[in-house]
Structure formats: C-alpha cells, structure tokens
Design a protein around this motif. Structure first.
Motif, PDB file in Angstrom:
ATOM      1  N   LYS A 113       0.835  -1.207   0.000  1.00 24.76           N
ATOM      2  CA  LYS A 113       0.000   0.000   0.000  1.00 24.76           C
ATOM      3  C   LYS A 113       0.868   1.254   0.000  1.00 24.76           C
ATOM      4  N   LYS A 114       1.938   1.265   0.797  1.00 18.67           N
ATOM      5  CA  LYS A 114       2.808   2.440   0.869  1.00 18.67           C
ATOM      6  C   LYS A 114       3.547   2.657  -0.449  1.00 18.67           C
ATOM      7  N   TRP A 115       3.919   1.571  -1.114  1.00 21.91           N
ATOM      8  CA  TRP A 115       4.582   1.690  -2.425  1.00 21.91           C
ATOM      9  C   TRP A 115       3.630   2.321  -3.434  1.00 21.91           C
ATOM     10  N   ILE A 116       2.382   1.875  -3.419  1.00 24.24           N
ATOM     11  CA  ILE A 116       1.378   2.428  -4.335  1.00 24.24           C
ATOM     12  C   ILE A 116       1.137   3.908  -4.015  1.00 24.24           C
ATOM     13  N   GLU A 117       1.024   4.244  -2.742  1.00 26.75           N
ATOM     14  CA  GLU A 117       0.793   5.638  -2.355  1.00 26.75           C
ATOM     15  C   GLU A 117       1.920   6.546  -2.830  1.00 26.75           C
ATOM     16  N   GLU A 126      -4.150   5.486 -12.546  1.00 31.96           N
ATOM     17  CA  GLU A 126      -5.568   5.295 -12.843  1.00 31.96           C
ATOM     18  C   GLU A 126      -6.204   4.214 -11.967  1.00 31.96           C
ATOM     19  N   ALA A 127      -5.445   3.167 -11.666  1.00 30.13           N
ATOM     20  CA  ALA A 127      -5.983   2.084 -10.836  1.00 30.13           C
ATOM     21  C   ALA A 127      -4.818   1.267 -10.294  1.00 30.13           C
ATOM     22  N   SER A 128      -5.105   0.441  -9.318  1.00 28.95           N
ATOM     23  CA  SER A 128      -4.069  -0.447  -8.779  1.00 28.95           C
ATOM     24  C   SER A 128      -4.725  -1.739  -8.322  1.00 28.95           C
ATOM     25  N   LEU A 129      -3.919  -2.777  -8.247  1.00 27.02           N
ATOM     26  CA  LEU A 129      -4.415  -4.041  -7.704  1.00 27.02           C
ATOM     27  C   LEU A 129      -3.280  -4.802  -7.054  1.00 27.02           C
ATOM     28  N   GLY A 135      -1.209 -15.392  -8.525  1.00 27.49           N
ATOM     29  CA  GLY A 135      -1.911 -14.612  -9.541  1.00 27.49           C
ATOM     30  C   GLY A 135      -3.372 -14.333  -9.234  1.00 27.49           C
ATOM     31  N   VAL A 136      -3.792 -14.515  -7.979  1.00 25.46           N
ATOM     32  CA  VAL A 136      -5.174 -14.237  -7.582  1.00 25.46           C
ATOM     33  C   VAL A 136      -5.276 -12.780  -7.128  1.00 25.46           C
ATOM     34  N   ILE A 137      -6.292 -12.081  -7.614  1.00 26.71           N
ATOM     35  CA  ILE A 137      -6.495 -10.675  -7.275  1.00 26.71           C
ATOM     36  C   ILE A 137      -7.072 -10.576  -5.862  1.00 26.71           C
ATOM     37  N   SER A 138      -6.356  -9.872  -4.974  1.00 28.26           N
ATOM     38  CA  SER A 138      -6.838  -9.757  -3.588  1.00 28.26           C
ATOM     39  C   SER A 138      -7.535  -8.427  -3.328  1.00 28.26           C
ATOM     40  N   SER A 139      -7.156  -7.376  -4.056  1.00 28.75           N
ATOM     41  CA  SER A 139      -7.844  -6.086  -3.885  1.00 28.75           C
ATOM     42  C   SER A 139      -7.620  -5.213  -5.112  1.00 28.75           C
ATOM     43  N   ILE A 140      -8.575  -4.313  -5.359  1.00 29.04           N
ATOM     44  CA  ILE A 140      -8.524  -3.404  -6.499  1.00 29.04           C
ATOM     45  C   ILE A 140      -8.946  -2.014  -6.029  1.00 29.04           C
ATOM     46  N   SER A 141      -8.250  -1.002  -6.524  1.00 31.39           N
ATOM     47  CA  SER A 141      -8.632   0.383  -6.241  1.00 31.39           C
ATOM     48  C   SER A 141      -8.626   1.164  -7.546  1.00 31.39           C
ATOM     49  N   ARG A 142      -9.605   2.029  -7.724  1.00 34.44           N
ATOM     50  CA  ARG A 142      -9.672   2.882  -8.912  1.00 34.44           C
ATOM     51  C   ARG A 142      -9.536   4.334  -8.475  1.00 34.44           C
ATOM     52  N   PRO A 146     -11.580   6.744 -15.883  1.00 32.20           N
ATOM     53  CA  PRO A 146     -13.008   6.804 -16.227  1.00 32.20           C
ATOM     54  C   PRO A 146     -13.597   5.418 -16.451  1.00 32.20           C
ATOM     55  N   VAL A 147     -12.735   4.407 -16.496  1.00 39.13           N
ATOM     56  CA  VAL A 147     -13.185   3.042 -16.739  1.00 39.13           C
ATOM     57  C   VAL A 147     -13.965   2.539 -15.529  1.00 39.13           C
ATOM     58  N   ARG A 148     -15.152   2.037 -15.763  1.00 38.57           N
ATOM     59  CA  ARG A 148     -15.960   1.479 -14.682  1.00 38.57           C
ATOM     60  C   ARG A 148     -15.956  -0.040 -14.786  1.00 38.57           C
ATOM     61  N   PHE A 149     -15.686  -0.680 -13.673  1.00 39.52           N
ATOM     62  CA  PHE A 149     -15.702  -2.142 -13.671  1.00 39.52           C
ATOM     63  C   PHE A 149     -16.210  -2.620 -12.321  1.00 39.52           C
ATOM     64  N   ASN A 150     -16.731  -3.833 -12.331  1.00 36.65           N
ATOM     65  CA  ASN A 150     -17.314  -4.417 -11.129  1.00 36.65           C
ATOM     66  C   ASN A 150     -16.198  -5.043 -10.286  1.00 36.65           C
ATOM     67  N   VAL A 151     -15.805  -4.326  -9.232  1.00 36.75           N
ATOM     68  CA  VAL A 151     -14.696  -4.783  -8.398  1.00 36.75           C
ATOM     69  C   VAL A 151     -14.981  -6.148  -7.794  1.00 36.75           C
ATOM     70  N   SER A 152     -16.207  -6.354  -7.315  1.00 37.78           N
ATOM     71  CA  SER A 152     -16.541  -7.617  -6.651  1.00 37.78           C
ATOM     72  C   SER A 152     -16.420  -8.814  -7.590  1.00 37.78           C
ATOM     73  N   ARG A 153     -16.629  -8.584  -8.895  1.00 37.16           N
ATOM     74  CA  ARG A 153     -16.510  -9.686  -9.863  1.00 37.16           C
ATOM     75  C   ARG A 153     -15.052 -10.002 -10.191  1.00 37.16           C
ATOM     76  N   MET A 154     -14.158  -9.071  -9.870  1.00 38.70           N
ATOM     77  CA  MET A 154     -12.749  -9.277 -10.179  1.00 38.70           C
ATOM     78  C   MET A 154     -11.952  -9.797  -8.983  1.00 38.70           C
ATOM     79  N   GLU A 155     -12.282  -9.297  -7.790  1.00 45.45           N
ATOM     80  CA  GLU A 155     -11.542  -9.723  -6.606  1.00 45.45           C
ATOM     81  C   GLU A 155     -11.735 -11.217  -6.358  1.00 45.45           C
TER      82      GLU A 155
END
Length: 297
Positions: A113-117, A126-129, A135-142, A146-155
C-alpha cells in the motif's frame, strides 16, 4: 482468546505495560513469519527492539490513550530481525484478564500500500491491484480512471481471466523476469474487462516475505484506455477476412507473406506493418491500406 491469537493470519504480539515501558509477553506464528523474530528473541524484552524510525513505545502509548470507540489504528514502520523496514498499521486491544496491563497488538502489513501511495504522489495513477504469488487478485482500487468495472466480480479471481490469449506469454515472461530480478518493471499490454479491451501500461513490483518467499505483486495502472473496435486495425483485418471467407493460410499463400507475419498482424502484435505488406494484404481483401490502418490514410 488464545485460539484466535495462535491461528490468526495477522501478526499479533501480546504486550504488557509497566509505567512508560512496553514489554513483549508472547508472539504468534504469523508474527514470527512476518518479522523472522522468534519467541526467544523477544519475550520479556522491551518492544523498542522493533523500532525503525520513530520510538515504538511512544506509538503504543499514543494508541493506548485513544478511547475504544475511537479509531485506534495507526501506521508506522518497524524493523524485521534482519533490519528490513516493514510498513504496518497497528491496532491495540486491551486483553481483559487478571493482569489489566496486558494488550494484544495486531499488525497489518501495508508495505505494498505504501509503495502504491508513493507512486500516486509521483505519477498519475488510474488504478491499482494486489496479486497473490499465484496470480489471484486480492484487492482493487480505482483512482482517476473513467473506466468502470465491477470490483466484486474481479476480486478473488485470477488475473489470467483478464488477459487476452495472445498476450499471455508476454505477461508470463514479464512476471517471471520481475520475480527473478526482484525489481519493479513497466509493461504495455491489452487488458480485457467484461467484453471490452483496453490499452494499458503498468508498473509492477514483487514483494517478498522475510523468509525470502514470494508474497505477491502490486500493480499500478498508468494508462487504461478503452479500445474502439472500429479503430483497431487487427479487429478490422479479422472482420474483413471473415466477410470474404479468407483464412490466414490462404492470405499468406496469395500475398507471399509469411504465415507468422500474417498471424501477428491479425492478432495485433504488429500494429503497423511495412507499406508493401499493407498494400499486399489490403489488395487481396479488395480495399486500400487506409481502410485498415489509419497511418496509411
């Protein structure tokens, strides 16, 4: 209480407060894995041994002064057994027992998180994950995207589900190289999200546990632009070939262009072919090159 302490995935220290000093009374297995400290290293010693920059005892005293209904979490840096800086958020909880001076200190690793900040401060993100080592996605932040995506479907899904088949070897090689070098790296590739394709550019970094095992990756998107299929030359080429019922093999034979080159152009790996190549392909399809590649208009 001790079942939660023993089996918690979060690093936890049981500490006792004596006047202005905090003394370690126990640590769980997750804490040992996170910091490489053993019980013999810490039990009955001052918690100041974990201090990296700010005195750790002062941080705990500040936390203890907060009322329980307040947000009693705080971010700080601690040192691993080998002197490595670890960024953590801390939560201090009083343990109600015969000894009123006992507390449980719960740590949450926020190194990624600190590296991303820090990147957000330096560049437009624009976004981070966050990805696990598998290779499993544990969290996503936008952020600004302007791209909208369903975070719950990706995590909790695999990153492989969002990579085009033609890009998978490039992505595999990128992660393999990064894992070996242990350094951050940049890559441009095409991402697919629920039927849409995006031109993306990322900077990624692998993160490791104290024992040297790969923990996972942090990925920051510096670019995430929707691809208009009607402006994508590879899409237009595939559409024309389908309309005219012309296969890759047939096109290669009639134009005397190698099958490999035709396949790369068709799959978008070659964005701008040589002018002669473009002329031959377009001529066989009955169009001018500019109808497929805007650069030849």
């Amino acid at each position: 209480m001790y079942d939660l302490f023993t089996f918690s995935p979060h690093p936890i220290i049981i500490i006792s407060r004596h006047l202005k000093e905090w003394v370690v009374k126990d640590i769980n297995a997750s804490f040992q894995l996170f910091t490489a400290y053993t019980k013999e290293d810490l039990i009955d010693r001052s918690i100041s041994i974990l201090s990296h920059s700010a005195p750790f005892s002062q941080v705990l005293t500040s936390l203890a002064s907060l009322k329980e209904q307040q947000d009693n979490t705080m971010e700080c840096e601690i040192s691993s057994r080998f002197g490595r800086c670890l960024y953590v958020s801390l939560q201090l909880i009083r343990v109600y027992s015969e000894d009123d001076s006992l507390y449980a200190l719960i740590l949450n690793d926020i190194t990624e998180k600190k590296w991303i900040e820090q990147l957000i401060l330096e560049r437009k993100v624009e976004a981070s994950l966050l990805l696990s080592a598998e290779g499993v996605i544990s969290s996503i932040s936008r952020y600004y995207s302007p791209v909208r995506f369903n975070v719950s479907r990706m995590e909790e899904g695999s990153i492989a589900d969002f990579i085009l088949h033609r890009e998978k070897f490039k992505i595999y090689r990128f992660f393999n190289t990064m894992r070996k070098s242990k350094l951050e790296a940049e890559l441009s590739f095409t991402l697919t999200l629920f039927g849409d394709e995006f031109t993306s550019r990322v900077i990624a970094k692998p993160f490791y546990r104290t024992d040297g095992q790969l923990k996972g990756y942090a990925i920051v998107f510096l670019k995430l632009d929707l691809i208009d299929p009607l402006e994508d030359p590879s899409y237009k080429l595939r559409l024309l070939m389908t309309e005219k019922n012309i296969s890759v093999t047939h096109l290669a034979q009639t134009t005397d262009i190698s099958l490999t080159t035709i396949s790369k152009i068709r799959n978008g790996k070659i964005k701008k072919p040589q002018r002669l190549t473009a002329d031959l392909i377009a001529g066989e399809l009955g169009v001018v090159p500019g109808e497929i590649w805007s650069c030849f208009r």
